[in-house]
Design a protein around this motif. Structure first.
Motif, mmCIF file in Angstrom:
data_model
loop_
_atom_site.group_PDB
_atom_site.id
_atom_site.type_symbol
_atom_site.label_atom_id
_atom_site.label_comp_id
_atom_site.label_asym_id
_atom_site.label_seq_id
_atom_site.Cartn_x
_atom_site.Cartn_y
_atom_site.Cartn_z
ATOM 1 N N LEU A 73 0.941 -1.268 -0.214
ATOM 2 C CA LEU A 73 0.210 -0.039 -0.140
ATOM 3 C C LEU A 73 0.984 1.205 -0.339
ATOM 4 N N ARG B 272 -4.285 4.950 2.693
ATOM 5 C CA ARG B 272 -4.123 2.994 2.068
ATOM 6 C C ARG B 272 -4.984 2.354 3.051
ATOM 7 N N LEU B 273 -3.841 2.223 4.409
ATOM 8 C CA LEU B 273 -4.448 1.322 4.850
ATOM 9 C C LEU B 273 -5.797 1.211 5.191
ATOM 10 N N LYS C 115 -8.611 2.291 4.743
ATOM 11 C CA LYS C 115 -9.084 1.761 3.696
ATOM 12 C C LYS C 115 -8.519 0.900 2.918
ATOM 13 N N ASN C 116 -8.124 -0.320 3.324
ATOM 14 C CA ASN C 116 -7.891 -1.466 3.124
ATOM 15 C C ASN C 116 -6.727 -2.386 4.547
ATOM 16 N N THR D 176 -5.088 -4.673 6.863
ATOM 17 C CA THR D 176 -4.895 -5.690 6.685
ATOM 18 C C THR D 176 -4.753 -6.779 8.096
ATOM 19 N N LYS E 70 -5.430 -4.749 11.110
ATOM 20 C CA LYS E 70 -6.235 -5.413 12.673
ATOM 21 C C LYS E 70 -5.791 -5.781 13.888
#
Length: 272
Positions: A107, A177-178, A180-181, A183, A187
């Motif tokens: 990302l 970016r992280l 929104k997406n 890993t 989490k």
């Protein structure tokens, strides 16, 4: 034309220098304790930078009784000028480790290994420019020498601002970016990585604000208000760098170390 270069436009405050020296010594000592306790060796530049600040302000105190002595002037000028570059070096390495620890290399617009290499290389260049300019300024014999030395320092400061600005862009893009997406590793970390990113932005803001003030200082020159009034240095340099070091004490976290398994973004274990 030869000139009688004036090191100080005021008599350095002994009280201010002593207080600054003690505060930096205490904070740096705490950094050193956490460095060895947690073995987070990539944070070593924080300790070296803190020592630079401590010695630099001690030299200012030494200059109180002899404002014509070259040695204390050169020591304080160079060490206080250069310390934030060392702080920035560790901050660059911290971002690379956070990216790897969250398994978020894909990302980032720059791979985490290159984040450290590129920005630290820029830091080294800024260090060389500012140290050489500061050394030349102390040896200046003519107005042309003074102007050239100040321009070299000014160029190093401006370059540092641009490098740091690009670094913040890289960090911000990756952060967004992280967000929104996320890993699996991010989490598992919960909100820890986000907290650390906001801390990174805070220290980046402190260093950038300090550099901008330094650019103004050298830009307006010896006759400017900043060089002729000591209290300004304690606001835009001492205060901002103490805040930076205080925030960065949080970075000495063993879990930010990158294991061999993590080096290729393989998710390993929870954040604990």
């Amino acid at each position: 034309m030869a000139i009688d270069y004036k090191f100080w436009h005021y008599t350095p405050s002994i009280a201010g220098a002593v207080i600054a020296t003690i505060i930096f010594a205490l904070v740096t000592g705490f950094h050193m304790f956490r460095l060895f306790k947690n073995r987070t060796w990539f944070c070593l530049p924080f300790v070296i930078g803190g020592l630079f600040e401590t010695i630099g302000y001690a030299a200012r105190g030494a200059a109180h009784s002899d404002t014509k002595s070259v040695t204390p002037y050169v020591i304080q000028s160079l060490l206080i000028l250069l310390a934030p570059i060392l702080f920035a070096g560790s901050i660059y390495m911290i971002l690379g480790r956070i990216i790897q620890r969250t398994a978020g290399s894909s990302l980032s617009i720059i791979r985490p290994q290159w984040v450290t290499r590129i920005f630290v290389a820029g830091d080294v260049l800024c260090f060389l420019m500012q140290s050489s300019g500061g050394g030349l300024l102390a040896k200046a014999k003519t107005q042309e020498d003074v102007d050239m030395a100040q321009n070299i320092v000014l160029g190093g400061l401006i370059l540092q601002i641009f490098i740091f600005g690009f670094f913040v862009v890289v960090a911000g893009v990756w952060h967004a970016r992280l967000g929104k997406n996320p890993t699996g590793a991010s989490k598992e970390m919960g909100g820890v990585w986000k907290k650390w990113m906001w801390m990174l932005y805070a220290v980046s803001a402190c260093i950038t604000a300090r550099n901008i003030c330094r650019v103004v200082e050298y830009g307006i020159g010896q006759d400017g208000y900043l060089m002729q009034h000591e209290w300004t240095l304690y606001i835009y340099d001492f205060l901002l760098m103490i805040i930076t070091l205080a925030i960065c004490i949080q970075w000495y976290e063993p879990n930010i170390q990158i294991s061999a398994a993590r080096s290729n973004d393989v998710e390993v274990g929870p954040w604990n």
